[in-house]
Design a protein around this motif. Sequence first.
Motif, short mmCIF file in Angstrom:
data_model
loop_
_atom_site.label_atom_id
_atom_site.label_comp_id
_atom_site.label_asym_id
_atom_site.label_seq_id
_atom_site.Cartn_x
_atom_site.Cartn_y
_atom_site.Cartn_z
N THR A 6 0.83 -1.23 0.00
CA THR A 6 0.00 0.00 0.00
C THR A 6 0.86 1.27 0.00
N CYS A 7 2.15 1.13 0.32
CA CYS A 7 3.02 2.32 0.38
C CYS A 7 3.43 2.74 -1.03
N VAL A 8 3.19 4.01 -1.33
CA VAL A 8 3.55 4.52 -2.66
C VAL A 8 4.83 5.37 -2.60
N HIS A 9 5.58 5.20 -1.54
CA HIS A 9 6.83 5.92 -1.23
C HIS A 9 6.81 7.42 -1.59
N CYS A 10 5.68 8.07 -1.26
CA CYS A 10 5.56 9.51 -1.55
C CYS A 10 6.37 10.35 -0.57
N GLY A 11 6.60 9.83 0.62
CA GLY A 11 7.43 10.56 1.60
C GLY A 11 6.69 11.60 2.41
N MET A 12 5.36 11.69 2.26
CA MET A 12 4.62 12.69 3.04
C MET A 12 4.76 12.45 4.54
N CYS A 13 4.89 11.20 4.92
CA CYS A 13 5.00 10.85 6.34
C CYS A 13 6.27 11.41 6.99
N THR A 38 -0.64 10.84 8.94
CA THR A 38 -0.28 11.65 7.76
C THR A 38 -0.44 10.90 6.45
N CYS A 39 -0.20 9.60 6.49
CA CYS A 39 -0.13 8.81 5.24
C CYS A 39 -1.44 8.85 4.45
N PRO A 40 -1.40 9.30 3.19
CA PRO A 40 -2.64 9.35 2.39
C PRO A 40 -3.01 7.98 1.84
N PRO A 92 9.74 7.29 8.52
CA PRO A 92 8.89 6.12 8.27
C PRO A 92 9.23 5.45 6.94
N ARG A 93 9.40 6.26 5.90
CA ARG A 93 9.67 5.66 4.58
C ARG A 93 10.99 4.88 4.59
N GLY A 94 12.01 5.48 5.21
CA GLY A 94 13.31 4.80 5.29
C GLY A 94 13.20 3.49 6.06
S1 SF4 Z 1 3.12 8.69 3.45
FE1 SF4 Z 1 4.90 7.37 3.89
S2 SF4 Z 1 4.00 5.38 4.40
FE2 SF4 Z 1 2.39 6.55 3.37
S3 SF4 Z 1 2.57 5.99 1.20
FE3 SF4 Z 1 3.82 7.83 1.48
S4 SF4 Z 1 5.89 7.03 1.92
FE4 SF4 Z 1 4.47 5.32 2.19
#
Ligand code: SF4
Length: 436
Positions: free
Chosen positions: A24-31, A85-87, A48-50
């Motif tokens: 489900t993680c789209v590695h957007c980095g918003m977190c 935070t994660c969308p 979190p992403r790391g």
């Molecule tokens: S906000 Fe973080 S955990 Fe959620 S999809 Fe983006 S990188 Fe993945």
Amino acid sequence: MQTSFTAEQLRDPDTAESNRILRTCVHCGMCTATCPTFLLLGDELDSPRGRIYLIKDMLEQGRPATELEARHVDRCLSCLSCMTTCPSGVNYMHLVDHARRHIEETYQRPWPERALRAVLARVLPDPRLFRLSLLGARIGRPFAKLIPGQSMTAKRLRAMLALAPASLPPASPMQAPQVHRAEGARRGRVALLTGCAQKVLNPAINEATIRLLTRMGIEVVITAEQGCCGALTHHMGQHDPAMAAARANIRAWSREVAGEGLDAIVINASGCGTTVKDYGFMFRTETEAADAARVSELAMDVTEVLAKFGYAPTREKPGLTVAYHSACSLQHGQKITALPKQLLTKAGFTVREPAEAHICCGSAGTYNLMQPEIAAKLRERKLANLNLTQADLIAAGNIGCMTQLAGDALPVVHTVELLDWMAGGPKPAGVPGNPG
Ligand code: SF4
Ligand code: SF4
């Protein structure tokens, strides 16, 4: 995120769940923007992403954890700010729980750390041992500054002594197993989780909860076989002790459900509440799955129970301003954000929220003992923001946060103590002004 687990790996239910979460993680980095450790350390591996990438690699390869993974996962507070935070709805909590267990089972930590973790896992969930250890720490407290060196072990020992309270309240008979009868006609019946560390550090919280609920016509049952919720060992990756603690609670409360019945299981330490609400998931493949799911459905934070049964203050407005500290386990873990503030406002307090309310205070279970430097920075940052509100006191719904924030200029009390006071209970210790 693409994953490449083998069919055999996916037969393990924990790996299958982690695979689903990773996808489900789209590695957007918003977190990363709301992660306290990334904010302080600025290292992608402390975001979190790391951490998700580290965990993915470790689990996919099915290899023992390394020092790198242990270091960065250990630095995670499990504050779950990233989940808010994660969308994409990534369930970081279940992923990191799985990672912690894998690390605990496959990584050999240096012996001082192993010894310390073993002691904490044995002492903290046992109120009798915890009380004894706090009495010992009280004696050692004046000598904390004499512990030499800058090793992590020395820093941890100093942090433990500094966190030990200067005095301990006596044990409260109200917290012993019994039934507290409702005043007047009975409107409901609940079980109360009296907790482990909390009942030693601050019995006034359970006392206020029992007084307030019984005054509202709710019978409060304290079952004999309940104990620690299991969160402390669960967050250390110690699967078997965590499940054993949870299992004992599930059995105790299920007996009550089958007997006279329960309207709720009341929890007034939000760190515990997040874990009890997760029992259904933790036991999904166990024989107790149905009972555990029922317990999780019944589990409610004390503020949810007060709202359900119609909390009503009886005293005049106290003329006090409260800085509300939202515990991570309450706001991110249980998604309870507005309710405590609404109840405090209804009780007559002026409620202010500090800046960066979404950022952890650094308590996080045993985190302030195991990661004292990061925890101290987060405490300092939180207290600075709380002091800027110019409130008369701080209210919080979690004993861990209360202990972490204590000792500064502002008194720290539990939300339920203030609500009980305004509904006829005694004024909580340390609160300024005249008794109501
Ligand atoms: S906000 Fe973080 S955990 Fe959620 S999809 Fe983006 S990188 Fe993945
Ligand atoms: S749980 Fe908290 S500390 Fe851990 S990765 Fe998420 S935001 Fe960062």
